[in-house]
Design a protein around this motif. Structure first.
Motif, PDB file in Angstrom:
ATOM      1  N   TYR A  71      -6.441   0.177  -6.710  1.00 32.16           N
ATOM      2  CA  TYR A  71      -6.302  -0.053  -5.284  1.00 32.16           C
ATOM      3  C   TYR A  71      -5.081  -0.910  -4.962  1.00 32.16           C
ATOM      4  CZ  TYR A  71      -6.998  -1.673  -0.605  1.00 32.16           C
ATOM      5  OH  TYR A  71      -6.793  -1.956   0.713  1.00 32.16           O
ATOM      6  N   ALA A  72      -4.928  -2.007  -5.693  1.00 35.41           N
ATOM      7  CA  ALA A  72      -3.872  -2.959  -5.342  1.00 35.41           C
ATOM      8  C   ALA A  72      -2.494  -2.293  -5.380  1.00 35.41           C
ATOM      9  CB  ALA A  72      -3.914  -4.150  -6.276  1.00 35.41           C
ATOM     10  N   GLN A  76      -2.163   0.384  -2.581  1.00 31.50           N
ATOM     11  CA  GLN A  76      -1.985  -0.264  -1.285  1.00 31.50           C
ATOM     12  C   GLN A  76      -0.523  -0.659  -1.077  1.00 31.50           C
ATOM     13  OE1 GLN A  76      -2.597  -4.219  -1.014  1.00 31.50           O
ATOM     14  NE2 GLN A  76      -2.833  -4.298   1.199  1.00 31.50           N
ATOM     15  N   LEU A  84     -14.891   3.001  10.871  1.00 30.67           N
ATOM     16  CA  LEU A  84     -13.580   2.469  10.472  1.00 30.67           C
ATOM     17  C   LEU A  84     -12.613   3.609  10.144  1.00 30.67           C
ATOM     18  CD1 LEU A  84     -12.010  -0.143   9.690  1.00 30.67           C
ATOM     19  CD2 LEU A  84     -12.757   0.275   7.353  1.00 30.67           C
ATOM     20  N   LYS A 100      -9.344   5.464  12.693  1.00 31.97           N
ATOM     21  CA  LYS A 100      -8.002   5.643  12.143  1.00 31.97           C
ATOM     22  C   LYS A 100      -7.605   7.112  12.175  1.00 31.97           C
ATOM     23  CE  LYS A 100      -7.863   1.457   9.533  1.00 31.97           C
ATOM     24  NZ  LYS A 100      -7.746   0.706   8.321  1.00 31.97           N
ATOM     25  N   GLU A 150     -16.814  -8.993  22.225  1.00 36.86           N
ATOM     26  CA  GLU A 150     -15.509  -9.050  21.566  1.00 36.86           C
ATOM     27  C   GLU A 150     -14.489  -8.128  22.223  1.00 36.86           C
ATOM     28  OE1 GLU A 150     -18.299  -8.409  20.029  1.00 36.86           O
ATOM     29  OE2 GLU A 150     -18.661 -10.217  18.847  1.00 36.86           O
ATOM     30  N   THR A 165      -1.093  -6.072   5.913  1.00 33.95           N
ATOM     31  CA  THR A 165      -2.439  -5.516   5.838  1.00 33.95           C
ATOM     32  C   THR A 165      -3.212  -5.826   7.120  1.00 33.95           C
ATOM     33  OG1 THR A 165      -2.330  -6.011   3.492  1.00 33.95           O
ATOM     34  CG2 THR A 165      -4.467  -5.398   4.366  1.00 33.95           C
ATOM     35  N   GLU A 195      -4.604  -3.236  10.413  1.00 40.79           N
ATOM     36  CA  GLU A 195      -5.963  -3.091  10.926  1.00 40.79           C
ATOM     37  C   GLU A 195      -6.004  -3.240  12.443  1.00 40.79           C
ATOM     38  OE1 GLU A 195      -8.549  -2.045   9.303  1.00 40.79           O
ATOM     39  OE2 GLU A 195      -7.332  -1.921   7.491  1.00 40.79           O
ATOM     40  N   VAL A 213     -14.125  -9.271  15.109  1.00 45.39           N
ATOM     41  CA  VAL A 213     -15.192  -9.185  14.106  1.00 45.39           C
ATOM     42  C   VAL A 213     -14.978  -7.959  13.214  1.00 45.39           C
ATOM     43  CG1 VAL A 213     -17.662  -8.955  13.776  1.00 45.39           C
ATOM     44  CG2 VAL A 213     -16.783 -10.343  15.656  1.00 45.39           C
ATOM     45  N   GLU A 214     -14.667  -6.831  13.859  1.00 43.15           N
ATOM     46  CA  GLU A 214     -14.419  -5.602  13.101  1.00 43.15           C
ATOM     47  C   GLU A 214     -13.216  -5.760  12.179  1.00 43.15           C
ATOM     48  OE1 GLU A 214     -15.845  -2.500  12.978  1.00 43.15           O
ATOM     49  OE2 GLU A 214     -17.552  -3.348  14.057  1.00 43.15           O
ATOM     50  N   ALA A 236     -13.083  -5.412   8.075  1.00 40.60           N
ATOM     51  CA  ALA A 236     -12.217  -4.509   7.325  1.00 40.60           C
ATOM     52  C   ALA A 236     -11.387  -5.279   6.308  1.00 40.60           C
ATOM     53  CB  ALA A 236     -11.319  -3.737   8.272  1.00 40.60           C
ATOM     54  N   ASP A 270     -13.321  -6.336   3.224  1.00 37.40           N
ATOM     55  CA  ASP A 270     -13.452  -5.226   2.277  1.00 37.40           C
ATOM     56  C   ASP A 270     -12.205  -5.124   1.412  1.00 37.40           C
ATOM     57  OD1 ASP A 270     -15.831  -4.702   3.354  1.00 37.40           O
ATOM     58  OD2 ASP A 270     -15.252  -2.897   4.451  1.00 37.40           O
ATOM     59  N   ILE A 271     -11.056  -5.189   2.069  1.00 34.75           N
ATOM     60  CA  ILE A 271      -9.794  -5.058   1.348  1.00 34.75           C
ATOM     61  C   ILE A 271      -9.623  -6.201   0.353  1.00 34.75           C
ATOM     62  CG2 ILE A 271      -7.296  -5.108   1.610  1.00 34.75           C
ATOM     63  CD1 ILE A 271      -7.684  -3.654   4.256  1.00 34.75           C
ATOM     64  N   LEU A 324     -11.585  -5.661  -2.728  1.00 32.33           N
ATOM     65  CA  LEU A 324     -10.967  -4.662  -3.593  1.00 32.33           C
ATOM     66  C   LEU A 324      -9.759  -5.220  -4.324  1.00 32.33           C
ATOM     67  CD1 LEU A 324     -11.142  -1.564  -1.322  1.00 32.33           C
ATOM     68  CD2 LEU A 324     -12.061  -1.745  -3.623  1.00 32.33           C
ATOM     69  N   GLU A 325      -8.985  -6.009  -3.596  1.00 34.69           N
ATOM     70  CA  GLU A 325      -7.768  -6.551  -4.203  1.00 34.69           C
ATOM     71  C   GLU A 325      -8.126  -7.458  -5.362  1.00 34.69           C
ATOM     72  OE1 GLU A 325      -5.684  -8.447  -1.088  1.00 34.69           O
ATOM     73  OE2 GLU A 325      -4.116  -6.935  -1.064  1.00 34.69           O
ATOM     74  N   ARG A 326      -9.188  -8.198  -5.179  1.00 33.73           N
ATOM     75  CA  ARG A 326      -9.521  -9.184  -6.203  1.00 33.73           C
ATOM     76  C   ARG A 326     -10.122  -8.537  -7.428  1.00 33.73           C
ATOM     77  NH1 ARG A 326     -12.611 -12.517  -2.871  1.00 33.73           N
ATOM     78  NH2 ARG A 326     -11.155 -13.320  -1.337  1.00 33.73           N
TER      79      ARG A 326
END
Lengths: 854, 163
Positions: free
Chosen positions: A84-85, A88, A159, A163, A241, B117, B121, B134-135, B139, B142-143, B146-148
């Motif tokens: 992923y990293a 991305q 989500l 997009k 929001e 990043t 979003e 909040v959304e 998101a 989540d990213i 994954l990165e970690r």
């Protein structure tokens, strides 16, 4: 926040930041680009981590305006990575560097499609984002179908779907053929059933573009759009929001019918904006009256008081304002706030209209009185004042008008509300005396200049938010409206009348605006008026001195306007901290956040964050005082090895406010001392200065290490003596049991390695010291004496003399009890120098070997 | 449509540049410079909208906010609402603030990847993607996860340690 994780990248960015001029920057960039080029070309290949790092570097260089075309392929290649990293990075950087016509993009279309149709949501998102950002005919031809499928798929999370909607929009703009109206309009209509507002907003953007291209194709969507609008605007069915100042989703083309949803805050802000940017005052009056008309529920009294204040202070404006007020109050359904504002303005200035047709006092009275029965008692009381003024301002009042007004007064003589009743009785009595009493009911005197109550209110609202210093300073700008009226010297109209009478009139109007807005004495009556103090309990604005921008040099005594000031003035007591500065410092040395200093006026808090050899610290200076703190001085002392950069502190801190001063910290070489902070301020009475230490201790650049024995020992032995290995016997150590002692070391960021030394009275530890000059592994051994806990033997070793000695001092300063140390005699450092290093070193190694064998 | 999102510091140094329309890198730099020139000369008490046909061409307006050392600049066309974009800037800055805890210029400089990043979003292809903080945070979490994952936190020393 996760660390960017790429050290090379951070170093490169630091280098660029340190460049003094464009030439240096170019040289550094060229060097880096050459390096990247070589690495990309090298046969050896690169690790994924390196590729990632270099591609980010390229983006950074590109942002600065340099050409990085040679690296496009590498960025694109990362898109095909599986991790992923890396993927991305590939997608994000590609979207920034490449445009739609780049032929390299064709190479990865298949990969992108695979990602879009994959079941991996995050990959789908990355791909959609990139396609949307880059666009392109080629993309739209090969990918639009898949994107459409994603958008209508019920299996996808919102989500992904939002997009997909925007991605399709972008592709449609490039190539309208990708969407087939016949088949797609039903789909769009179904999509409008969506409840997730994020998806709905995106779909709506798409729909608008589609409709713009073929207006007739999407009629079937209209009923659903109307229903959505109704849901959002009328039923307010919307998550918090998504509202902007109470208006649902401004993204849905700003809903005209949403006016009623404007909240007080928006009204207040609009009023302030109007005041700040008013081209002329009549425009301002127009805007505020319109505001009251449209959003009366949310216009607080402060707003219309301000209008009254302007109109009173500007003679030219009075006839105009009265005319407008009459126009608004004559409308069939009028908000109560409008009745108040118009009623007041007409009472004061209605007589100025007398010559215009349809504006006779009688007609004005008629217009106001029509609303009388519908308003609250507070407003009724205000209107009674307006009536009597209307009557008295007219030289020869119409008999019929007099009768009508008196009839109202008589009617309310027995009214249940005491205020209304009192006014009715008194006005009736005044009215009967005829014109001799006209002076009492003359126009209100001009208001003394003061800070806009509105701005003050807005500031109060903003006080709750933590604002940066810059924003705070800006909010103190005086409004232009004040400046305009300042040019007209305030004078009491009609030559002035006795102050006492004027006051007594104010008393009658406790609930009306005059009582609140004329609480300060008019300019002509300089002396303190006792009636004023009793008659006006509701003082709405604080004295100007406490809120206006403070003078550059604070006066030693309170402002001279206060006649009592000199009598109570005493030399101020010295300001003392409210706790132990040393204890605060100690806590901050081992923790990231806390208090650095506090006294009755000022509190300094610290938040800090360290990454390897870099750190960021923010000083939070809070004014606990009710007046401003001025002449703020903050000087960070420089120490060898540390580079400290702080932003300039603002001159003053407003009452009860907090400002932030960020400091960037760079550890160039292991520092041997702690930087100082010279802090000073004036609280209006005295200048306070205090010398503090900033908690930038060596521990902030340390990372505890755990090494196995076989790695520890060779390194330990490699350092043979001074300056790499230092040993000394310390006395006057804080006596601690072994467990507590190890805990202390751990808190100092020195990693105790358990079980390394067989003797349980000894501690072996290791820690990495980060500095720009290089990272050094420091090894530590401490042998304690179980019979005398106040003494121990400390040995520090590393491959860098500076690091060894910095570490030694750091440990000594934290474990030796200063209070116990004799004031006379050799210091710890001298003792170290005098210690027989070589002999001790040999013994030490032998002892260790013995330990290891066991 | 949003044409570009820029973050520029008080000295005109770009800290983030993101263009949603195809223009050459030279032109991009020109836009960055021009925007900064215009904004840096504006007094702090004027509104956050600028239109200058001569500099940016017809139909383009700048919506910006100035926080401490940074200008947050959105170049948008006439179809966008200024107040809407101002709110979007607020969302953007608010999200940055959440991610970096008291965001400052340094955070953005050293974490360009994160900033991109986050922006991805919020704005996508020149359209507003999400305004619900909040959304957005969800998101981003989540990213982050994954990165970690592939790179565990360093427990041992990394980089050139002199040993």
């Amino acid at each position: 926040m996760a660390v960017s994780g790429m050290r090379g990248l951070s170093v490169f960015i630091s280098d660029i930041r340190n460049c003094q001029n464009k030439e240096q920057e170019r040289a550094r960039v060229d060097k880096e680009l050459a390096n990247i080029r070589t690495r990309f070309k090298s046969e050896r290949g690169m690790t994924a981590y390196e590729k990632k790092k270099y591609v980010w570097k390229m983006l950074y260089v590109y942002m600065l305006g340099y050409d990085v075309d040679f690296g496009h392929v590498e960025a694109i290649a990362l898109i095909s990575a599986q991790k992923y990293a890396e993927k991305q990075v590939g997608y994000v950087v590609t979207a920034c560097l490449l445009n739609e016509n780049n032929e390299f993009l064709r190479m990865v279309i298949n990969t992108i499609r695979n990602d879009i149709v994959s079941r991996n949501e995050t990959f789908q998102c990355l791909a959609l984002t990139m396609v949307a950002n880059v666009g392109g005919k080629e993309f739209s031809e090969s990918l639009a179908g898949d994107v459409q499928k994603l958008l209508i798929s019920s299996a996808c999370r919102s989500l992904v779907r939002k997009k997909a909607a925007l991605c399709l929009l972008r592709l449609f703009r490039k190539n309208p053929d990708v969407v087939n109206v016949e088949g797609w309009s039903d789909r769009m209509s179904q999509l409008l059933d969506e409840r997730d507002l994020g998806v709905l907003t995106a779909v709506m953007s798409l729909l608008i573009a589609l409709v713009a291209a073929s207006p007739d194709g999407y009629w079937n969507c209209v009923p659903k759009c109307v229903r959505i609008l109704e849901r959002l605007a009328r039923s307010q069915d919307i998550p918090q929001e998504y509202t902007y100042y109470g208006i649902p989703s401004p993204w849905l083309q700003y809903l005209g019918s949403a006016d009623f949803a404007i909240r007080e805050e928006l009204a207040l802000k609009a009023a302030i904006l109007a005041e700040k940017f008013a081209p002329d005052l009549s425009w301002y009056v127009d805007v505020i009256l319109q505001l009251i008309e449209k959003a009366g529920d949310f216009v607080s009294d402060d707003i219309w008081y301000r209008v009254v204040q302007f109109v009173t202070n500007n003679d030219d404006l009075q006839p105009y304002a009265a005319g407008q007020a009459l126009m608004y109050i004559a409308k069939p359904a009028v908000h109560e706030t409008m009745v108040k504002a118009s009623g007041y303005l007409l009472g004061e200035f209605g007589h100025l209209l007398a010559r215009q047709p349809g504006c006779s006092p009688k007609e004005i009275f008629g217009a106001i009185h029509e609303k009388f029965s519908t308003v609250s008692t507070t407003t009724k009381a205000l209107l009674l004042s307006s009536y009597v003024k209307l009557l008295m301002h007219t030289t020869n009042p119409d008999r019929e008008l007099v009768e009508q007004v008196f009839a109202v007064f008589r009617q309310y003589q027995r009214f249940v509300d005491a205020e209304v009743q009192q006014r009715a009785v008194e006005y009736l009595a005044l009215g009967r005396r005829g014109h001799t009493m006209a002076d009492i009911l003359a126009e209100m005197p001009k208001f003394p200049e003061r800070e806009s109550a509105l701005l003050k209110k807005a500031e109060d609202v903003e006080d709750t938010a933590d604002m940066s210093a810059a924003v705070r300073l800006r909010s103190q700008q005086p409004s232009t409206a004040i400046v305009i009226s300042e040019q007209r010297p305030a004078a009491v109209p009609n030559g002035g009348y006795p102050a006492g009478r004027q006051r007594s009139m104010d008393q009658y109007e406790l609930n009306g605006p005059p009582a609140r807005t004329t609480s300060a004495p008019p300019p002509s009556t300089g002396a303190v008026d006792l009636l004023d103090l009793m008659g006006t309990p509701a003082i709405e604005a604080a004295p100007v001195e406490s809120t206006s921008p403070p003078p550059a040099v604070a006066p030693a005594a309170p402002a001279p306007v206060d006649p009592f000031a000199l009598a109570i003035y005493e030399p101020p007591q010295p300001v003392q901290p409210t706790g132990s500065i040393a204890e605060w410092f100690r806590k901050l040395s081992v923790g990231p956040n806390g208090i650095l200093y506090e006294d009755p006026f000022l509190q300094i808090g610290v938040k800090s964050d360290y990454r390897a050899h870099q750190g960021k610290m923010a000083l939070f200076l809070g004014n606990k005082h009710t007046g401003p703190l001025t002449n703020i001085q903050l000087v960070v002392g420089q120490v060898a090895g540390l580079r400290m950069q702080s932003s300039p502190a603002p001159q003053a801190i407003p009452p009860r406010a907090q400002i932030q001063v960020p400091i960037d910290i760079l550890c160039v070489q292991p520092p041997r001392e702690v930087p100082t902070l010279d802090c000073g301020y004036s609280n209006g009475q005295q200048m306070v200065t205090v010398k503090l230490r900033l908690p930038v201790v060596l521990g902030k650049f340390l990372v505890p290490q755990q090494l196995p024995m076989k790695e520890f020992l060779p390194r330990w032995n490699a350092a043979t003596g001074p300056p790499l290995k230092l040993q000394e016997v310390l006395r006057n150590v804080k006596p601690l049991p072994m467990a507590a002692f190890e805990e202390l070391l751990t808190s100092l960021k020195i990693g105790v390695i358990p079980g390394m030394d067989p003797n349980k009275n000894n501690v072996v530890a290791a820690s990495a010291l980060y500095a720009q000059s290089g990272n050094t592994l420091c090894l530590i051994r401490i042998e304690t004496d179980p019979t005398d806990r106040t003494q121990l033997r400390l040995t520090v070793a590393s491959q860098d003399g500076a690091a060894t000695s910095a570490m030694r001092e750091y440990i000594v300063s934290n474990i030796v009890d200063k209070a116990r140390e004799p004031t006379v005699g050799p210091s710890a450092a001298e003792a170290a120098a005098a210690a027989p290093q070589s002999a001790a070193g040999t013994n030490d190694i032998l002892a260790e070997l013995a330990g290891l064998v066991m | 449509m949003i044409k570009a999102v820029l973050i520029v510091n008080n000295h005109g140094k770009p800290r983030l540049t993101k263009f949603y329309e195809r223009i050459s890198p030279e032109k991009q730099q020109e836009v960055i410079r021009a925007s900064f020139l215009v904004l840096s000369q504006r007094p702090p008490n004027v509104c956050g909208f600028v239109e200058d046909d001569a500099v940016f061409g017809k139909n383009i307006k700048i919506v910006y906010r100035h926080f401490a050392t940074l200008y947050f600049i959105f170049l948008v066309d006439k179809s966008e609402s200024e107040l809407g974009i101002l709110d979007l800037i607020q969302v953007f800055v608010g999200t940055l603030d959440k991610c970096f805890e008291n965001v400052c210029e340094l955070d953005l400089t050293f974490n360009l990847n994160k900033v991109h990043t986050i922006l991805n979003e919020i704005v996508m292809g020149g359209q507003v993607l999400e305004t619900n903080s909040v959304e957005i945070s969800k998101a981003l979490e989540d990213i982050n996860r994954l990165e970690r994952m592939p790179e565990p936190l360093p427990t041992q020393l990394k980089g050139p340690i002199r040993r």
